[in-house]
Design an enzyme around this catalytic site. Sequence first.
Site, PDB file in Angstrom:
ATOM      1  CE  LYS A  39      -4.797   4.296  -5.987  1.00  0.00           C
ATOM      2  NZ  LYS A  39      -5.275   2.935  -5.749  1.00  0.00           N
ATOM      3  CD  GLU A  99     -28.394  18.787  -2.519  1.00  0.00           C
ATOM      4  OE1 GLU A  99     -29.323  19.100  -1.775  1.00  0.00           O
ATOM      5  OE2 GLU A  99     -27.828  19.601  -3.285  1.00  0.00           O
ATOM      6  CB  CYS A 139      -0.933  -0.011   1.210  1.00  0.00           C
ATOM      7  SG  CYS A 139      -1.862   1.509   1.366  1.00  0.00           S
ATOM      8  CG  HIS A 156     -28.870  22.843  -1.947  1.00  0.00           C
ATOM      9  ND1 HIS A 156     -29.057  21.966  -2.994  1.00  0.00           N
ATOM     10  CD2 HIS A 156     -29.076  24.084  -2.451  1.00  0.00           C
ATOM     11  CE1 HIS A 156     -29.391  22.654  -4.075  1.00  0.00           C
ATOM     12  NE2 HIS A 156     -29.398  23.939  -3.780  1.00  0.00           N
ATOM     13  CB  CYS A 174      -3.205   2.568  -1.508  1.00  0.00           C
ATOM     14  SG  CYS A 174      -3.411   0.870  -1.025  1.00  0.00           S
ATOM     15  CE1 TYR A 181     -11.155  -1.693  -5.468  1.00  0.00           C
ATOM     16  CE2 TYR A 181     -11.601  -3.869  -6.385  1.00  0.00           C
ATOM     17  CZ  TYR A 181     -11.880  -2.869  -5.467  1.00  0.00           C
ATOM     18  OH  TYR A 181     -12.876  -3.053  -4.550  1.00  0.00           O
ATOM     19  CD  GLU A 230      -7.189   2.240  -8.339  1.00  0.00           C
ATOM     20  OE1 GLU A 230      -8.002   2.419  -7.427  1.00  0.00           O
ATOM     21  OE2 GLU A 230      -6.056   1.747  -8.121  1.00  0.00           O
TER      22      GLU A 230
HETATM   23  P1  NDP Z   1      -8.577  -7.603  -9.840  1.00  0.00           P
HETATM   24  O1  NDP Z   1      -8.818  -8.961  -9.321  1.00  0.00           O
HETATM   25  O2  NDP Z   1      -9.383  -6.461  -9.362  1.00  0.00           O
HETATM   26  O3  NDP Z   1      -8.668  -7.620 -11.416  1.00  0.00           O
HETATM   27  C1  NDP Z   1      -7.918  -8.501 -12.194  1.00  0.00           C
HETATM   28  C2  NDP Z   1      -8.344  -8.340 -13.626  1.00  0.00           C
HETATM   29  O4  NDP Z   1      -7.477  -9.076 -14.467  1.00  0.00           O
HETATM   30  C3  NDP Z   1      -9.750  -8.873 -13.864  1.00  0.00           C
HETATM   31  O5  NDP Z   1     -10.388  -7.986 -14.752  1.00  0.00           O
HETATM   32  C4  NDP Z   1      -9.486 -10.225 -14.500  1.00  0.00           C
HETATM   33  O6  NDP Z   1     -10.481 -10.634 -15.383  1.00  0.00           O
HETATM   34  C5  NDP Z   1      -8.239  -9.941 -15.302  1.00  0.00           C
HETATM   35  N1  NDP Z   1      -7.457 -11.145 -15.570  1.00  0.00           N
HETATM   36  C6  NDP Z   1      -7.107 -12.121 -14.730  1.00  0.00           C
HETATM   37  N2  NDP Z   1      -6.372 -13.050 -15.344  1.00  0.00           N
HETATM   38  C7  NDP Z   1      -6.235 -12.650 -16.616  1.00  0.00           C
HETATM   39  C8  NDP Z   1      -5.591 -13.185 -17.767  1.00  0.00           C
HETATM   40  N3  NDP Z   1      -4.938 -14.335 -17.699  1.00  0.00           N
HETATM   41  N4  NDP Z   1      -5.677 -12.514 -18.931  1.00  0.00           N
HETATM   42  C9  NDP Z   1      -6.362 -11.343 -18.987  1.00  0.00           C
HETATM   43  N5  NDP Z   1      -6.998 -10.784 -17.966  1.00  0.00           N
HETATM   44  C10 NDP Z   1      -6.940 -11.435 -16.779  1.00  0.00           C
HETATM   45  O7  NDP Z   1      -7.025  -7.388  -9.588  1.00  0.00           O
HETATM   46  P2  NDP Z   1      -6.101  -6.104  -9.565  1.00  0.00           P
HETATM   47  O8  NDP Z   1      -4.779  -6.614  -9.953  1.00  0.00           O
HETATM   48  O9  NDP Z   1      -6.682  -4.969 -10.306  1.00  0.00           O
HETATM   49  O10 NDP Z   1      -6.105  -5.738  -8.017  1.00  0.00           O
HETATM   50  C11 NDP Z   1      -5.883  -6.736  -7.022  1.00  0.00           C
HETATM   51  C12 NDP Z   1      -6.630  -6.404  -5.773  1.00  0.00           C
HETATM   52  O11 NDP Z   1      -5.971  -5.349  -5.106  1.00  0.00           O
HETATM   53  C13 NDP Z   1      -8.051  -5.901  -5.996  1.00  0.00           C
HETATM   54  O12 NDP Z   1      -8.973  -6.928  -6.132  1.00  0.00           O
HETATM   55  C14 NDP Z   1      -8.290  -5.076  -4.780  1.00  0.00           C
HETATM   56  O13 NDP Z   1      -8.769  -5.896  -3.748  1.00  0.00           O
HETATM   57  C15 NDP Z   1      -6.909  -4.550  -4.446  1.00  0.00           C
HETATM   58  N6  NDP Z   1      -6.776  -3.158  -4.896  1.00  0.00           N
HETATM   59  C16 NDP Z   1      -7.547  -2.209  -4.327  1.00  0.00           C
HETATM   60  C17 NDP Z   1      -7.458  -0.897  -4.743  1.00  0.00           C
HETATM   61  C18 NDP Z   1      -8.335   0.120  -4.106  1.00  0.00           C
HETATM   62  O14 NDP Z   1      -8.876  -0.134  -3.035  1.00  0.00           O
HETATM   63  N7  NDP Z   1      -8.526   1.273  -4.731  1.00  0.00           N
HETATM   64  C19 NDP Z   1      -6.536  -0.477  -5.772  1.00  0.00           C
HETATM   65  C20 NDP Z   1      -5.785  -1.562  -6.335  1.00  0.00           C
HETATM   66  C21 NDP Z   1      -5.905  -2.842  -5.892  1.00  0.00           C
HETATM   67  P3  NDP Z   1     -11.802 -11.412 -14.916  1.00  0.00           P
HETATM   68  O15 NDP Z   1     -12.684 -10.374 -14.308  1.00  0.00           O
HETATM   69  O16 NDP Z   1     -12.322 -11.944 -16.203  1.00  0.00           O
HETATM   70  O17 NDP Z   1     -11.359 -12.467 -13.982  1.00  0.00           O
END
Ligand code: NDP
Length: 448
Positions: free
Chosen positions: A49, A439, A41, A434, A46, A175, A179
Amino acid sequence: MQDYDLVVIGGGSGGVRAARIASTHGAKVAICEEYRYGGTCVIRGCVPKKLMVYASQFHEEFVDSESFGWSSKVEGFNWQTLIENKDTEIDRLNKIYENLLDNAGVEILYGTASLVDANTISINDQTLSAKTILVATGGTPFLPEISGIEHAISSNEVFHLEQQPASALVVGGGYIAVEFAGIFNGLGIETSLIYRGPQILRGFDSSVSNHLSGEIQKKGINLMLNNNISSIELTDQGKKKVLLSDGTQMTVDCILYATGRKPNIEGLNLESVGVELGRKGEIKVDEYSKTNIDSIYAVGDVTDRIALTPVATMEGHAFADTVFGGNTRIADHSNVASAVFSQPPVASVGLGEEDAREKFKSVDTYSSEFKILKHTLTENTERTLMKLIVDADSDLVIGAHMVGHDAAEIMQGIAIAIKAGAKKSDFDATVGIHPSSAEEFCTMRTKD
Ligand code: NDP
């Protein structure tokens, strides 16, 4: 006699909180980290980012300001300045984390830890014994094994790019992908986002995913759905040429994989010690964060419950209170709010409409889509979405969602209301502030 009451492996949010609290409860504690204290983080997640999100929002602000009478002449953007200033702040936070541990009386160790048995840890050449071991090693990016994947970067490297790329392809629809697509796009990088499924942000309320999808495209992101990268090649000019699953090709400067994260368990020797792991390699724990071995606990992303910093912190604190503070309590994973710092940002708490309809017999939804007051004067076509999900039988608000300016700031308050069991009638009885966007959460009266 053991050397320590507690040895924590991993100096991220969960591990540091657990170590500090256990120490203040009187335990003799050591913590070990192989990279930098602060964890994903603070060091490469986080915090940096969000700083980059701020950087990427200025251009739009400069343009919008002209409608309010400002004449702004922007000379350009310096990538190196952003990276250097961001690094200075991360160094400062890293030291704060170390000071917090030091002030709490925790012994700070550096090195890669491995379990020898249920009460013994080896760190580099040192062997330590502990009554209790807490594994808080977090997660690490997952990249699929496709041809040429070594030419792509993950979120670990993106914070240290020496040059600003002119073009970027971001892979994934979660996510991190949305982002960084927003960050790149806002910084003037020609940005494409490729996702293998039919819509980004799978698992979110579909109105939210659809709305964000439209908004990011309006801002200039080239969104490619139902598509994926089949292979990557390096060109003579050092660019990345990709073959897509729809048969087309494209060439970009930078490919960022944001295809999920996996539990960071490599080298921990968990299996030989008998710690039970799940299908993705996550450490299986009970509600007290205890593994199948009495002396070994785990918190945070390595347990793959909810991969969010404040959740890891909550789990680490509950663990320390339970094991060392004489206050047995579990971490409550219900109604955890989260935000996606896309542009515009998304924030949610509770259930999306689709999940709610699976769990509840009768569900009402209320939504509102509008242009915020600020943009009535600008040329900016961004629209905001707000949505409430209500269990019609109890009138309880079981989900709240927003896509729009300040969504995270607004949703934190809504999350408190939902955690406290607010009903739709409570939202209706609340007088709005407001003029604000927030709101609208108090004025939605007509069911969808
Ligand atoms: P996520 O699990 O959110 O997203 C992963 C994405 O990658 C999904 O869209 C998934 O598709 C896709 N994917 C997985 N495998 C493949 C593949 N082989 N080929 C192509 N696409 C693929 O993971 P992130 O890495 O974005 O983030 C990890 C975690 O970190 C988040 O779930 C969250 O909990 C945390 N995080 C939180 C943030 C915040 O609070 N603002 C910011 C960043 C991270 P599909 O949906 O089809 O499985």
